[in-house]
Design a protein around this motif. Structure first.
Motif, mmCIF file in Angstrom:
data_model
loop_
_atom_site.group_PDB
_atom_site.id
_atom_site.type_symbol
_atom_site.label_atom_id
_atom_site.label_comp_id
_atom_site.label_asym_id
_atom_site.label_seq_id
_atom_site.Cartn_x
_atom_site.Cartn_y
_atom_site.Cartn_z
ATOM 1 N N VAL A 116 -4.922 -5.409 -4.572
ATOM 2 C CA VAL A 116 -5.005 -4.587 -3.372
ATOM 3 C C VAL A 116 -6.330 -4.910 -2.667
ATOM 4 O O VAL A 116 -7.343 -5.118 -3.319
ATOM 5 N N GLY A 123 0.815 -1.210 0.000
ATOM 6 C CA GLY A 123 0.000 0.000 0.000
ATOM 7 C C GLY A 123 0.853 1.266 0.000
ATOM 8 O O GLY A 123 0.517 2.259 -0.650
ATOM 9 N N ALA A 147 -9.833 -4.629 -0.333
ATOM 10 C CA ALA A 147 -10.984 -3.745 -0.508
ATOM 11 C C ALA A 147 -10.834 -2.414 0.221
ATOM 12 O O ALA A 147 -11.254 -1.372 -0.294
ATOM 13 N N VAL A 148 -10.227 -2.415 1.387
ATOM 14 C CA VAL A 148 -10.083 -1.172 2.151
ATOM 15 C C VAL A 148 -9.112 -0.214 1.450
ATOM 16 O O VAL A 148 -9.428 0.963 1.227
ATOM 17 N N LYS A 182 -10.527 1.345 -1.699
ATOM 18 C CA LYS A 182 -11.440 2.448 -1.415
ATOM 19 C C LYS A 182 -10.662 3.734 -1.127
ATOM 20 O O LYS A 182 -10.994 4.802 -1.626
ATOM 21 N N GLU A 206 -10.522 7.405 -3.207
ATOM 22 C CA GLU A 206 -10.760 8.693 -2.554
ATOM 23 C C GLU A 206 -9.643 9.679 -2.896
ATOM 24 O O GLU A 206 -9.895 10.862 -3.120
#
Lengths: 248, 307
Positions: free
Chosen positions: B168, B141, B170-171, B174, B178
């Motif tokens: 990657v 990440g 799901a969190v 998201k 953003e």
């Protein structure tokens, strides 16, 4: 097997120095079950899977796979399981038929059996016409379906699937899951990780790991009730957001 | 004004026995300035080939393309100054620290971190605590966030992100989207490719790409509104059995698993009651049928079948 349980894990733990990658996880998986093993990147899934596949010794806790102990019989475990991931599956420079011959040989199947199985698989996949093509020349979707068939070629008690459908088109992704359903109906236990939350819905039960621990384990319906969520995506987001430690 | 113009691009790669693979098969489209444009398709659809041509890293066999008004062949030097590119594979210097990588890319583009810090600030603060760590030692990440910072540090007018969210969770996915919404507010045109169909709804417009051809191109809501058939969501006790019954029924044009339900594309003039009766007759239990709205994945499946 232990009371029809194909996998049992009891406080299974793996530490790397001070870092607790997998922290006392406990669960059981029954014969023929499709068990979804979810978690954010770095939650400890891969470490747990490596222990269950007999590739890494636990630091503490117990686990059996196909009735064999992960400490004393890792080689017996390797013979009893199949494994496939998006990254590793088939030999690209071998033909379709050669890959099956190779894997059948590795798992000690007789020539007669390999011949028969090869015909069966080619027929199931409608790939008779492509049997002498190099795997690297096949479309990705075909490769993934072939890789799954090869992973269960020796009819293992359990097949471990590590993100098997990444990057695959939506039609092939579903055909792949139908193959999983069919294998489970024939009594093969399926242990699968995925980042597609709609695929979590296809599992009989789902566990969700956060920071090395299993924070939730139940059927998709019960998990959605428990977390007051409309979809598995919401359940996952609620849990994974609690994670403190960084990925990988 | 258009930030990207693509006219009849064709790109082939040699394959076995003197045959060729058509990675891009005569595609044309335009992306407006300031748009967040998604190129959605599975592996092998041609996404990376398209991005490599537009970022002047690969030559097309034929066709023309313009980025920010410049020709990708003749004006490649101009384009390289103006675009940011984040390849699918992590391509920063693994042995340089976070800070050194960023400084390196800023210097190459004749600028400094300070000059454009406002653009990357929201992203960079998340990796700043690790700024002395080597890039190769970062988590997935964080690598992704650093790569995005490096692609932005010269304030590009068009940003190309090739599968930034593949693999990657799901969190993190998201969070990444953003960040893109924030960048869009700064006026940067963003082209992003992804194999995840659910990310289509986060784009202003999308091109659905399959086998080097565009299946559909429009606003996500327009594409889903074009789904003509009645779509039902059906579940019962034995989902795998239900799927087989649905396929044998002859009442559905197509049936496929869709999360908790199966989606059933109905043939014309078949009512919900008719289907319900049939399923009960065939021994399906706890049958639940409801109308469903098609999403991009339903559309992609339908368009693939029409191919």
């Amino acid at each position: 097997m232990t009371n029809g349980k194909v996998i049992t894990a009891n406080k299974l733990t793996k530490k790397f120095g001070d870092f607790i990658a997998t922290n006392a996880i406990s669960f059981e998986v029954s014969k023929g079950e499709i068990f979804g093993f979810l978690g954010a990147n770095g939650a400890g899934k891969t470490t747990a899977m490596r222990m269950l596949c007999g590739l890494s010794l636990p630091t503490s806790g117990e686990a059996t796979v196909a009735g064999y102990d992960v400490y004393t019989s890792p080689d017996k475990i390797k013979q009893s399981i199949g494994y496939m991931s998006q990254k590793f599956s088939l030999y690209e420079d071998l033909t379709v038929k050669e890959n099956m011959r190779f894997y059948g040989g590795i798992y000690g199947l007789s020539d007669e059996r390999i011949k028969q199985k090869t015909q069966d698989v080619l027929q199931q996949l409608h790939m008779e016409a492509s049997q002498n093509k190099l795997v690297k020349s096949l479309p990705l979707g075909w490769k993934q379906k072939l890789a799954f068939s090869v992973a269960i070629f020796h009819e293992p008690a359990i097949v471990f699937l590590d993100e098997p459908t990444g990057g695959v088109d939506p039609v092939t992704r579903r055909e792949f899951w139908e193959m999983i359903y069919a294998a489970a109906q024939n009594g093969t236990t399926v242990f699968v990780t995925t980042h597609y939350m709609d695929e979590a819905e296809y599992c009989n039960r789902v566990s969700i790991m956060v920071d090395g621990k299993i924070e939730a384990l139940d059927t998709p319906i019960n998990l959605k009730k428990q977390f007051n969520a409309n979809s598995m995506d919401e359940v996952f987001l609620q849990l994974a957001r609690k994670a403190v430690r960084q990925a990988d | 004004m258009e930030a990207v113009i693509v006219n009849n691009l064709i790109k082939t790669y040699p394959a076995e026995k003197k045959s060729v693979v058509k990675a891009l098969n005569d595609i044309s489209f335009k992306v407006n300035a300031g748009e967040l444009f998604g190129v959605i398709g599975p592996d092998g659809a041609g996404k990376s080939t398209l991005f490599r041509i537009l970022t002047t890293l690969l030559l097309a066999d034929s066709g023309t393309a313009f980025v920010d008004g410049f020709d990708v062949v003749k004006d490649y030097k101009e384009i390289r100054k103006r675009v940011g590119y984040m390849p699918g594979k992590f391509s920063l210097y693994q042995d340089l620290s976070v800070e050194e990588n960023l400084d390196f890319f800023a210097t190459i583009f004749n600028t400094s971190i300070r000059e454009n810090y406002d653009l990357i600030k929201d992203i960079y603060v998340q990796i700043a605590p690790f700024k002395t760590r080597r890039a190769g030692k970062l988590s997935g990440g964080m690598k992704q966030k650093l790569a995005l910072c490096c692609a932005l540090i010269h304030r590009p007018s068009v940003l190309f992100l090739d599968e930034p969210t593949t693999g990657v969770d799901a969190v993190s996915r998201k969070e990444f989207w953003e960040m893109l919404q924030q960048l869009k507010k700064q006026g940067i045109t963003i082209l992003v490719s992804t194999p995840y169909m659910d990310e289509a709804s986060l784009c202003d417009r999308v091109a659905l790409l399959q086998n080097g051809a565009i299946l559909s191109i429009d606003k996500p809501t327009v594409i889903t509104a074009q789904f003509n058939n009645t779509l039902l969501a059906v579940k019962a006790d034995n989902m795998f059995g239900l799927l087989q019954v649905l396929r044998e029924s002859g009442l559905a044009a197509n049936s496929y698993p869709f999360g908790e339900y199966h989606h059933v594309v109905m043939k014309d003039n078949i009512s919900i009651e008719e289907l319900g009766n049939y399923l009960n007759q065939k021994g399906c239990t706890t049958v639940n049928i409801q109308k469903a709205n098609a999403n991009i994945e339903d559309c992609f499946i339908a368009l693939m079948r029409n191919e």
